[in-house]
Scaffold this motif. Structure first.
Motif, PDB file in Angstrom:
ATOM      1  N   GLY A   3       0.777  -1.233   0.000  1.00  0.00           N
ATOM      2  CA  GLY A   3       0.000   0.000   0.000  1.00  0.00           C
ATOM      3  C   GLY A   3       0.805   1.276   0.000  1.00  0.00           C
ATOM      4  N   THR A   4       2.123   1.187   0.034  1.00  0.00           N
ATOM      5  CA  THR A   4       2.988   2.371   0.070  1.00  0.00           C
ATOM      6  C   THR A   4       4.029   2.291  -1.050  1.00  0.00           C
ATOM      7  OG1 THR A   4       2.832   2.312   2.482  1.00  0.00           O
ATOM      8  CG2 THR A   4       4.435   3.810   1.525  1.00  0.00           C
ATOM      9  N   PRO A   5       4.115   3.305  -1.905  1.00  0.00           N
ATOM     10  CA  PRO A   5       3.241   4.475  -2.009  1.00  0.00           C
ATOM     11  C   PRO A   5       1.899   4.113  -2.666  1.00  0.00           C
ATOM     12  CG  PRO A   5       4.797   4.511  -3.806  1.00  0.00           C
ATOM     13  CD  PRO A   5       5.179   3.324  -2.938  1.00  0.00           C
ATOM     14  N   VAL A   6       0.996   5.091  -2.698  1.00  0.00           N
ATOM     15  CA  VAL A   6      -0.286   4.919  -3.377  1.00  0.00           C
ATOM     16  C   VAL A   6      -0.113   5.343  -4.836  1.00  0.00           C
ATOM     17  CG1 VAL A   6      -2.699   5.642  -3.474  1.00  0.00           C
ATOM     18  CG2 VAL A   6      -1.557   5.366  -1.254  1.00  0.00           C
ATOM     19  N   VAL A   7      -0.488   4.459  -5.768  1.00  0.00           N
ATOM     20  CA  VAL A   7      -0.318   4.740  -7.199  1.00  0.00           C
ATOM     21  C   VAL A   7      -1.623   4.445  -7.924  1.00  0.00           C
ATOM     22  CG1 VAL A   7       1.017   4.254  -9.282  1.00  0.00           C
ATOM     23  CG2 VAL A   7       2.132   4.101  -7.032  1.00  0.00           C
ATOM     24  N   HIS A   8      -2.192   5.455  -8.559  1.00  0.00           N
ATOM     25  CA  HIS A   8      -3.421   5.305  -9.341  1.00  0.00           C
ATOM     26  C   HIS A   8      -3.119   5.568 -10.819  1.00  0.00           C
ATOM     27  CE1 HIS A   8      -5.954   5.066  -5.781  1.00  0.00           C
ATOM     28  NE2 HIS A   8      -5.417   6.178  -5.309  1.00  0.00           N
ATOM     29  N   PHE A   9      -3.497   4.631 -11.679  1.00  0.00           N
ATOM     30  CA  PHE A   9      -3.355   4.813 -13.130  1.00  0.00           C
ATOM     31  C   PHE A   9      -4.722   5.050 -13.757  1.00  0.00           C
ATOM     32  CE2 PHE A   9       0.604   2.459 -12.373  1.00  0.00           C
ATOM     33  CZ  PHE A   9       1.494   3.180 -13.156  1.00  0.00           C
TER      34      PHE A   9
END
Length: 510
Positions: free
Chosen positions: A120-126
């Motif tokens: 969960g670290t880091p948070v990455v949204h595509f």
């Protein structure tokens, strides 16, 4: 994209060390608006100085570099697996280079990974888009302001404001209350993102997405534009002020978004962000990965005015220099509002240390000591010597279950942090002869300069932020906000702001 990883690294460094122009302009405007010579005005000048120092030192503006959250827009066909691997590598490198604090800990054991990587670290949204370039946005939102996020489920009763229904007036009441409940613990003056609708998860996500908007943009939905304007006009009438010291400026920006919801649910989600509003973005060439442009104007375009406005008003505030260890007699002479300058050895201590000290002895004599609620960014040089790279205060209220007992057990005289503490600590300060000193939240470079030498460290097994650092200190300035006579500036401001909040119960906006 052979340069993608390096471009992401540059984005991380810029976001951590240099506030964008729109945020700087909001802080400059707050400085002009605040009454000269007040605690809030002086705090804003310290904040401006810290922003300038971070830019010059290329070091973190605030020691809490938060949870790195990336939002990536990429064209169809982009290899997201490779991109994520390179983002993780860039985060690890930035952590190694002391541009990010080691902030990723195991939720069950508390063990720190040391490189900001983990589940969960880091948070990455595509998200795909129809453009050819790649856009990477990043926000670094610290734990102090993250803890002041709040979500409301309408209809409900809200303290001071009464019934909040499933309409714009109910939403108005939720937002006003969210600002009141943050007080100075979220490092006000701050910014808020608001999400109306969705479910419990997407509501918060929508609220955080609002924080990526430009400070000076205009909401395309007329009802929400009016709501944003109303909140900006009335939130600053609460008198909470910078760091919760009282003052004219409590909120620097408000952005509201809306999405559909289930008929049974009506959530209003608020993402609170401190003045250290660290978000930036880059537009990358999809072939090379090189930076084509910055999404937000870079900070260099708005130099910070670091001077405090001169005040012609008389003040009863006095300045007292204390050398550790500090005697009870010296502490009893202090009153709320006094400025204290500390020299000598200071010890850092956060959540893990306070919990440990409840059941164990301290590694050294703490009688007369000053303990600093701080999780610093540290770096070791080629000779193996530690140096403080960033060292602002953390939110103190988390230590409320422990602090009074620890003051009594070890004879601590000065507790330093931000946002104030509660009734149990106040009672202990009065009984045993101690004070609470409020440092300026986020001013990590300003305070790092006060630490001339690292004398030692204990409990490294807790991780660098949670370890107990022993620091040779010179010229550390903070304000007495809770004294040994039962006085608390934080309680006074909260009481006054609650009365002002209640006055907005029946107001409407149009």
């Amino acid at each position: 994209m052979q340069h993608f990883q390096q471009s992401v690294y540059k984005l991380i460094v810029e976001t951590s060390t240099n506030l964008p122009a729109d945020v700087r302009e909001a802080i400059q405007a707050a400085k002009i608006r605040e009454d000269a010579g007040t605690r809030s005005a002086l705090s804003l000048s310290t904040i401006a100085n810290n922003i300038h120092m971070a830019e010059c030192n290329v070091s973190p503006i605030c020691q809490d570099t938060g949870m790195p959250t990336f939002i990536i827009h990429c064209p169809v066909g982009a290899n997201q697996i490779v991109m994520k691997k390179q983002i993780l590598a860039a985060v690890a490198q930035a952590t190694k280079d002391s541009k990010l604090r080691t902030n990723s800990v195991d939720s069950l054991t508390g063990a720190n990974t040391g490189d900001n990587l983990g589940p969960g670290t880091p948070v990455v949204h595509f998200e795909q888009w129809e453009k050819d370039d790649v856009e990477v946005k990043l926000i670094l939102k610290g734990g102090g302001c993250e803890n002041k996020n709040i979500q409301y489920s309408l209809p409900m009763e809200i303290e001071g404001l009464g019934k909040a229904g499933r309409d714009l007036d109910g939403i108005r009441k939720c937002i006003l209350h969210s600002i009141y409940q943050a007080q100075g613990q979220g490092c006000s003056a701050g910014f808020i993102g608001v999400g109306i609708g969705g479910d419990r998860t997407t509501g918060y996500e929508l609220a955080k997405h609002q924080l990526f908007r430009h400070v000076d943009d205009v909401n395309p939905i007329e009802e929400l534009r009016k709501l944003e304007d109303y909140i900006m006009g009335n939130a600053n009438s609460l008198g909470i002020g910078t760091m919760g010291f009282g003052g004219q400026v409590t909120l620097l920006g408000c952005k509201v978004g809306v999405m559909n919801r289930l008929p049974a649910s009506f959530f209003v989600s608020v993402a609170y962000n401190c003045w250290a509003y660290r978000r930036q973005g880059v537009l990358l060439d999809s072939n090379s990965g090189d930076i084509k442009e910055w999404v937000y104007r870079t900070g260099e375009t708005v130099p910070m005015n670091q001077e405090a406005a001169a005040s012609t008003e008389k003040t009863e505030r006095k300045e007292v220099v204390l050398q550790t260890p500090i005697s009870e007699e010296q502490i009893r002479e202090l009153r709320v509002g006094d400025v204290v300058i500390i020299n000598g050895i200071m010890h850092t201590g956060r959540d893990a240390l306070h919990k440990h000290l409840m059941d164990h002895d301290a590694p050294l004599d703490l009688n007369g000591a000053a303990i600093y609620h701080c999780g610093p960014v540290m770096a070791k040089d080629a000779d193996g010597e530690w140096h403080v790279k960033a060292a602002g205060p953390t939110t103190s209220i988390r230590e409320e279950p422990y602090q009074g007992d620890i003051i009594k057990k070890f004879g601590i005289r000065a507790v330093i942090g931000k946002g104030g503490m509660g009734a149990k600590t106040l009672a202990a300060l009065k009984e045993h002869g101690g004070v609470y000193l409020n440092a300026i939240g986020g001013a990590a470079q300003y305070y790092a300069e006060c630490f001339k030498k690292v004398e030692g460290v204990d409990f490294m097994e807790f991780g660098i932020p949670e370890a107990m650092w022993h620091l040779q200190t010179e010229g550390f300035a903070a304000i007495v906000t809770m004294d040994s006579h039962g006085n608390s500036l934080h309680a006074e401001v909260e009481k006054d702001s609650f009365a002002k909040l209640a006055q907005l119960k029946e107001t409407v906006f149009s």
